[in-house]
Design a protein around this motif. Sequence first.
Motif, PDB file in Angstrom:
ATOM      1  N   TRP A 203       0.680  -3.002   2.494  1.00  0.00           N
ATOM      2  CA  TRP A 203       0.445  -1.579   2.270  1.00  0.00           C
ATOM      3  C   TRP A 203      -0.989  -1.162   2.563  1.00  0.00           C
ATOM      4  N   PHE A 204      -1.925  -2.093   2.566  1.00  0.00           N
ATOM      5  CA  PHE A 204      -3.319  -1.746   2.841  1.00  0.00           C
ATOM      6  C   PHE A 204      -3.582  -1.584   4.338  1.00  0.00           C
ATOM      7  N   PHE A 205      -2.593  -1.879   5.163  1.00  0.00           N
ATOM      8  CA  PHE A 205      -2.730  -1.793   6.611  1.00  0.00           C
ATOM      9  C   PHE A 205      -3.267  -0.428   7.049  1.00  0.00           C
ATOM     10  N   ASP A 206      -2.697   0.651   6.511  1.00  0.00           N
ATOM     11  CA  ASP A 206      -3.122   2.007   6.885  1.00  0.00           C
ATOM     12  C   ASP A 206      -4.597   2.226   6.592  1.00  0.00           C
ATOM     13  N   THR A 207      -4.994   1.879   5.365  1.00  0.00           N
ATOM     14  CA  THR A 207      -6.371   2.117   4.948  1.00  0.00           C
ATOM     15  C   THR A 207      -7.345   1.337   5.811  1.00  0.00           C
ATOM     16  N   VAL A 235       8.461   1.322  -4.701  1.00  0.00           N
ATOM     17  CA  VAL A 235       7.134   0.738  -4.528  1.00  0.00           C
ATOM     18  C   VAL A 235       6.601   0.279  -5.883  1.00  0.00           C
ATOM     19  N   HIS A 236       6.123  -0.964  -5.961  1.00  0.00           N
ATOM     20  CA  HIS A 236       5.539  -1.491  -7.186  1.00  0.00           C
ATOM     21  C   HIS A 236       4.091  -1.028  -7.253  1.00  0.00           C
ATOM     22  N   ILE A 237       3.822   0.006  -8.051  1.00  0.00           N
ATOM     23  CA  ILE A 237       2.533   0.677  -8.027  1.00  0.00           C
ATOM     24  C   ILE A 237       1.401  -0.251  -8.440  1.00  0.00           C
ATOM     25  N   THR A 242      -3.320  -3.352  -6.939  1.00  0.00           N
ATOM     26  CA  THR A 242      -4.151  -4.560  -7.045  1.00  0.00           C
ATOM     27  C   THR A 242      -4.466  -5.134  -5.672  1.00  0.00           C
ATOM     28  N   GLU A 243      -3.448  -5.223  -4.817  1.00  0.00           N
ATOM     29  CA  GLU A 243      -3.660  -5.744  -3.469  1.00  0.00           C
ATOM     30  C   GLU A 243      -4.552  -4.817  -2.658  1.00  0.00           C
ATOM     31  N   ASP A 244      -4.419  -3.508  -2.876  1.00  0.00           N
ATOM     32  CA  ASP A 244      -5.274  -2.560  -2.159  1.00  0.00           C
ATOM     33  C   ASP A 244      -6.733  -2.736  -2.547  1.00  0.00           C
ATOM     34  N   LEU A 245      -6.998  -2.957  -3.826  1.00  0.00           N
ATOM     35  CA  LEU A 245      -8.380  -3.159  -4.267  1.00  0.00           C
ATOM     36  C   LEU A 245      -8.963  -4.439  -3.677  1.00  0.00           C
ATOM     37  N   LYS A 246      -8.130  -5.467  -3.552  1.00  0.00           N
ATOM     38  CA  LYS A 246      -8.597  -6.687  -2.886  1.00  0.00           C
ATOM     39  C   LYS A 246      -8.934  -6.400  -1.426  1.00  0.00           C
ATOM     40  N   GLY A 247      -8.119  -5.559  -0.809  1.00  0.00           N
ATOM     41  CA  GLY A 247      -8.390  -5.187   0.572  1.00  0.00           C
ATOM     42  C   GLY A 247      -9.670  -4.392   0.706  1.00  0.00           C
ATOM     43  N   VAL A 248      -9.926  -3.487  -0.234  1.00  0.00           N
ATOM     44  CA  VAL A 248     -11.170  -2.711  -0.222  1.00  0.00           C
ATOM     45  C   VAL A 248     -12.374  -3.639  -0.304  1.00  0.00           C
ATOM     46  N   TRP A 249     -12.296  -4.631  -1.170  1.00  0.00           N
ATOM     47  CA  TRP A 249     -13.393  -5.602  -1.310  1.00  0.00           C
ATOM     48  C   TRP A 249     -13.597  -6.382  -0.010  1.00  0.00           C
ATOM     49  N   ARG A 250     -12.502  -6.830   0.603  1.00  0.00           N
ATOM     50  CA  ARG A 250     -12.604  -7.619   1.834  1.00  0.00           C
ATOM     51  C   ARG A 250     -13.216  -6.802   2.968  1.00  0.00           C
ATOM     52  N   VAL A 251     -12.732  -5.581   3.156  1.00  0.00           N
ATOM     53  CA  VAL A 251     -13.248  -4.742   4.242  1.00  0.00           C
ATOM     54  C   VAL A 251     -14.690  -4.330   3.966  1.00  0.00           C
ATOM     55  N   ARG A 478       3.085 -10.169  -1.287  1.00  0.00           N
ATOM     56  CA  ARG A 478       3.261  -8.877  -1.969  1.00  0.00           C
ATOM     57  C   ARG A 478       4.370  -8.079  -1.278  1.00  0.00           C
ATOM     58  N   ASP A 479       4.291  -6.794  -1.350  1.00  0.00           N
ATOM     59  CA  ASP A 479       5.246  -5.924  -0.691  1.00  0.00           C
ATOM     60  C   ASP A 479       6.657  -6.119  -1.233  1.00  0.00           C
ATOM     61  N   ALA A 480       6.784  -6.444  -2.502  1.00  0.00           N
ATOM     62  CA  ALA A 480       8.108  -6.608  -3.098  1.00  0.00           C
ATOM     63  C   ALA A 480       8.618  -5.243  -3.524  1.00  0.00           C
TER      64      ALA A 480
END
Length: 481
Positions: A203-207, A235-237, A242-251, A478-480
Amino acid sequence: MRTDSSPGTLPAREHLPAADAGTPVLDVVIPVYNEEKDLQPCVRRLHEHLTRTFPYAFRITIADNASTDTTPQVSQRLEAEIAEVRAFRLEQKGRGRALRTVWSASDAPILAYMDVDLSTDLNALLPLVAPLISGHSDLAIGSRLARSSRVVRGPKREFISRSYNLILRGSLQARFSDAQCGFKAIRRDVAQVLLPMVEDTGWFFDTEMLVIAERAGLRIHEVPVDWVDDPDSTVHIVKTATEDLKGVWRVGKALATGSLPLDRIARPFGDDPRDREIKDVPKGLARQLVGFCVVGGLSTLFYLLLYSGFRTFSGSQIANALALLVSAVANTAANRRLTFGVRGSGGAVRHQAQGLVVFGIGLALTSGSLAALNAASSSPAHSTELAVLIAANLAATVLRFLLFRAWVFPERRESTVVASHTPAHAAQQPLHPPLPVRAGGNHFTYDDQFRAGEAADRTWGDATMQLQPVRPTDTDPRDAR
């Protein structure tokens, strides 16, 4: 006009001409996972809308990423019944993986996607893709947070959405208003260079795609949308957030360290007015002055704190030299990245060495000022020393900026033309295929043998670089949905 010899240089942006051809203009991808109930009404409604309102040829691609219900059968039935529909099956989950794979395989010049629930009103679809067809913009997104958008959703989702976008603005300096709306489009020539830089498959692909595009200087068009929340969304909010925040940190970490090769796509299109040579107007001077002043102000405070600390156990000259040395290294590094936009480690040692020469000049100015003060007064007050050092540092700052701009980080002149990087087999081809006008009942060919991840191993027909492989063995925990 700036030219760039990097492998990812893109052709000049232009309006796609309208003419008959065998390729659809627009490919709308609908990523699905266990959507046997909503898929058929969604596709039929979208097809009816495009048939009625879209003036060019189009395709609807169903990207089934590892559904375990009857979604694959529904997709195949729709493909058999509707000429403009294609069904595509991946064996791994992840919305980002589905979009990357199908977009990589598509031959349409404009690529889009939307969520299967059709929460976004379809009247925004033509305004979404029109700036991409015209060549005005590189990507386009639907925004639920624009002032003229009309949105119906509960307070929980409203809070989560706005909080997420505030996080993006605060941590990644994102300027686009809505990263999560499932209603986006991109030009194919942009996608072929941008997609290999996006790591996320969920789901973080777009961001991640939008942040990289924005940092690289691409133009993102935003369309206010009418949007009604789907109360049955699976969608499991919490898990997605949580996965999006990890993506924010990585990027954010990649941007801070300069590990993202943004120079592949930095300002690649057309005649950017900021690149024009205008008499008596140095290019980029205003922005560099602002950046240099901010860095200089922070460096001065840092220097004064260091000087006060060193002064407690050493004389004024030694304290000044140590404080100036440490702050000079930090100042050069900050100006290198923030003021003059130099990324990566290439040339960093040389820049620091040249910065130390500039430091020597500043040391001479400040040390000379202190020597003059001590000659005038045998025991000057500490506040007087600081005042003299501030004045000397101001003079050294002006000189430092001029030396940085003209010597340490000079503007690089590039004369290599973009055409030299066009593949030989494409040299006689137009930059973009002509836009086919849609005719009723046309059946558009599509590579039914294309497998997940295969596009990343091919060379695009007019590509200037290889796509990175999509590894079919990857799994997305993820993405369950």
